[in-house]
Design an enzyme around this catalytic site. Structure first.
Site, PDB file in Angstrom:
ATOM      1  N   LYS A 253       0.571  -1.600  -0.265  1.00  0.00           N
ATOM      2  CA  LYS A 253       0.091   0.089   0.098  1.00  0.00           C
ATOM      3  C   LYS A 253       0.515   1.406   0.154  1.00  0.00           C
ATOM      4  CE  LYS A 253      -1.435  -0.145   5.050  1.00  0.00           C
ATOM      5  NZ  LYS A 253      -0.126   0.674   5.216  1.00  0.00           N
TER       6      LYS A 253
ATOM      7  N   ARG B  60      -6.311   3.019  12.333  1.00  0.00           N
ATOM      8  CA  ARG B  60      -5.687   1.161  12.062  1.00  0.00           C
ATOM      9  C   ARG B  60      -6.721   0.612  13.208  1.00  0.00           C
ATOM     10  NH1 ARG B  60      -0.574   1.489  10.741  1.00  0.00           N
ATOM     11  NH2 ARG B  60       1.084  -0.368  10.476  1.00  0.00           N
TER      12      ARG B  60
ATOM     13  N   ARG C 249      11.856  -6.272   1.652  1.00  0.00           N
ATOM     14  CA  ARG C 249      11.654  -4.864   1.037  1.00  0.00           C
ATOM     15  C   ARG C 249      12.902  -3.932   1.689  1.00  0.00           C
ATOM     16  NH1 ARG C 249       6.421  -3.036   3.662  1.00  0.00           N
ATOM     17  NH2 ARG C 249       6.349  -2.930   5.784  1.00  0.00           N
TER      18      ARG C 249
ATOM     19  N   ARG D 253      13.771  -3.160   8.388  1.00  0.00           N
ATOM     20  CA  ARG D 253      13.822  -1.968   8.880  1.00  0.00           C
ATOM     21  C   ARG D 253      13.444  -2.817  10.204  1.00  0.00           C
ATOM     22  NH1 ARG D 253       7.490   0.154   7.880  1.00  0.00           N
ATOM     23  NH2 ARG D 253       7.328  -0.811   9.245  1.00  0.00           N
TER      24      ARG D 253
ATOM     25  N   ARG E 126       1.748  -7.248  14.062  1.00  0.00           N
ATOM     26  CA  ARG E 126       1.187  -6.418  13.433  1.00  0.00           C
ATOM     27  C   ARG E 126       0.198  -7.195  12.253  1.00  0.00           C
ATOM     28  NH1 ARG E 126       6.668  -5.708  10.943  1.00  0.00           N
ATOM     29  NH2 ARG E 126       5.892  -3.428   9.008  1.00  0.00           N
TER      30      ARG E 126
HETATM   31  P1  AMP Z   1       3.802   0.901   9.598  1.00  0.00           P
HETATM   32  O1  AMP Z   1       5.311   1.919   9.155  1.00  0.00           O
HETATM   33  O2  AMP Z   1       2.462   1.097   8.988  1.00  0.00           O
HETATM   34  O3  AMP Z   1       4.001  -0.385   9.367  1.00  0.00           O
HETATM   35  O4  AMP Z   1       3.569   1.479  11.556  1.00  0.00           O
HETATM   36  C1  AMP Z   1       5.419   1.322  11.964  1.00  0.00           C
HETATM   37  C2  AMP Z   1       4.487   1.220  13.521  1.00  0.00           C
HETATM   38  O5  AMP Z   1       4.162   2.402  13.831  1.00  0.00           O
HETATM   39  C3  AMP Z   1       3.460   0.170  13.915  1.00  0.00           C
HETATM   40  O6  AMP Z   1       3.777  -1.250  13.318  1.00  0.00           O
HETATM   41  C4  AMP Z   1       2.832   0.830  15.386  1.00  0.00           C
HETATM   42  O7  AMP Z   1       3.904   0.864  16.018  1.00  0.00           O
HETATM   43  C5  AMP Z   1       3.164   2.089  14.730  1.00  0.00           C
HETATM   44  N1  AMP Z   1       1.906   2.851  14.181  1.00  0.00           N
HETATM   45  C6  AMP Z   1       1.863   2.967  12.702  1.00  0.00           C
HETATM   46  N2  AMP Z   1       0.729   3.916  12.508  1.00  0.00           N
HETATM   47  C7  AMP Z   1      -0.106   3.554  13.556  1.00  0.00           C
HETATM   48  C8  AMP Z   1      -1.386   3.822  14.027  1.00  0.00           C
HETATM   49  N3  AMP Z   1      -2.114   3.962  13.366  1.00  0.00           N
HETATM   50  N4  AMP Z   1      -1.907   3.617  15.506  1.00  0.00           N
HETATM   51  C9  AMP Z   1      -0.753   2.993  16.583  1.00  0.00           C
HETATM   52  N5  AMP Z   1       0.287   2.883  16.201  1.00  0.00           N
HETATM   53  C10 AMP Z   1       0.790   2.691  14.563  1.00  0.00           C
END
Ligand code: AMP
Length: 236
Positions: free
Chosen positions: A13, A87, A126, A165, A177
Site C-alpha cells: 500500500k 488502524r 523490502r 526496518r 502487526r
Molecule cells: P507501518 O510503517 O505502517 O508498518 O507502522 C510501523 C509501526 O508504527 C506500527 O507497527 C505501529 O507500531 C506504529 N503505528 C503506525 N501507525 C499507527 C497507528 N495508526 N496507530 C498506532 N500505531 C501506529
C-alpha cells in the site's frame, strides 16, 4: 482529493500510495513514517513510540491521534492520501470526528487484499533507501529489485545504500502487526468495515497478488471513474 489506504503490512500500500500521490499531487501521510522520523530525530514522542513499534504493537491513541491530526491540518490544498491510519475502530471514529471539524470528507478508500503468509514474505524482502524512502526496493520483485554495485545491493533509483526496518525482520513483531490488521472486532479490519458501512467514499477493493503496475492501474481507473461521476453530478 482525500484517500484512505488500507492493506496488511507488506501488501504494497505504501508503493501504491506513492504512485497515487505523484499522479494527483497529494500529500502522502504515513503514520509509521512520521513515527520513524521522530525516532531518528530522538524526540520525546519518538522515544515513547519506539518500544511499541519494536514489538509490532500499536502506539497508544493519545500519542497517535494528535500526531496524525496535526499532519492533516498542515497538508496541501490538493488533498492527501492517509496510509497507516486509522488502524482500529476507535481511530476510525476519531478520524471521522476530526474531519467533521475540518469540514472535509474522505473521497476514496482503497483496500489491498493479500494472503497473510504472502504479506509476511513481502515484508521481509523490502529494503529501505538511505537517501529517499520513497524509492521502492524489494528483493522478491523484478520491477523494483535493487541493483548490484561493488558486490552490494544498492537502491535501483539513486544508488543509495539500503537497509531493513528492524520490525520487518522480527517474525513475532510481523505476526503481531498482522493480528492487529486482521482483527475484525477492534483492529484495522474493524476500521475498514466501519468505513464500508458509515462513509459515502467510493470503496476500491483490489487483489494484491499481482504486479505493482496492474494494481496501480486498477486503483487509478476506479479513481478516474469516481472523479468523472463527481463532475457529471456537478455539471449535469
Ligand atoms: P507501518 O510503517 O505502517 O508498518 O507502522 C510501523 C509501526 O508504527 C506500527 O507497527 C505501529 O507500531 C506504529 N503505528 C503506525 N501507525 C499507527 C497507528 N495508526 N496507530 C498506532 N500505531 C501506529
Amino acid at each position: 482529493m482525500r484517500i484512505l489506504a488500507f492493506g496488511p503490512n507488506g501488501s504494497g500500500k505504501g508503493t501504491q500510495g506513492t504512485i497515487i500521490r505523484d499522479r494527483y499531487g497529494l500529500d502522502h501521510i504515513e503514520s509509521g513514517e512520521i513515527f520513524r522520523h521522530h525516532i531518528k530525530a530522538g524526540t520525546e514522542l519518538g522515544m515513547k513510540a519506539k518500544t511499541y513499534i519494536d514489538a509490532g504493537n500499536l502506539v497508544p491513541d493519545e500519542l497517535t491521534i494528535p500526531m496524525v491530526a496535526e499532519a492533516l491540518a498542515k497538508s496541501n490544498e490538493r488533498g492527501w492520501i492517509l496510509d497507516g491510519f486509522p488502524r482500529s475502530k476507535a481511530q476510525a471514529e476519531a478520524l471521522q470526528e476530526t474531519l467533521r471539524e475540518m469540514k472535509i470528507d474522505v473521497d476514496y478508500i482503497f483496500e489491498i487484499e493479500l494472503d497473510r503468509e504472502e504479506a509476511k514474505k513481502r515484508i521481509m524482502g523490502r529494503r529501505i533507501c538511505s537517501i529517499n524512502n520513497n524509492h521502492p526496493n524489494h528483493i522478491a520483485f523484478e520491477t523494483i529489485h535493487p541493483v548490484e554495485k561493488d558486490g552490494e545491493l544498492v537502491c535501483r533509483v539513486c544508488g543509495g545504500s539500503l537497509s531493513m526496518r528492524e520490525d520487518d525482520q522480527d517474525q513475532d513483531a510481523i505476526n503481531q502487526r498482522h493480528d492487529i490488521y486482521y482483527d475484525e472486532d477492534k483492529g484495522t479490519m474493524a476500521a475498514v468495515i466501519y468505513y464500508r458501512e458509515n462513509c459515502d467514499a467510493r470503496n476500491i477493493r483490489v487483489d494484491g497478488d499481482r504486479g505493482i503496475s496492474d494494481i496501480a492501474e486498477n486503483i487509478l481507473s476506479e479513481i478516474e471513474e469516481g472523479e468523472a461521476i463527481k463532475l457529471r453530478l456537478k455539471f449535469g
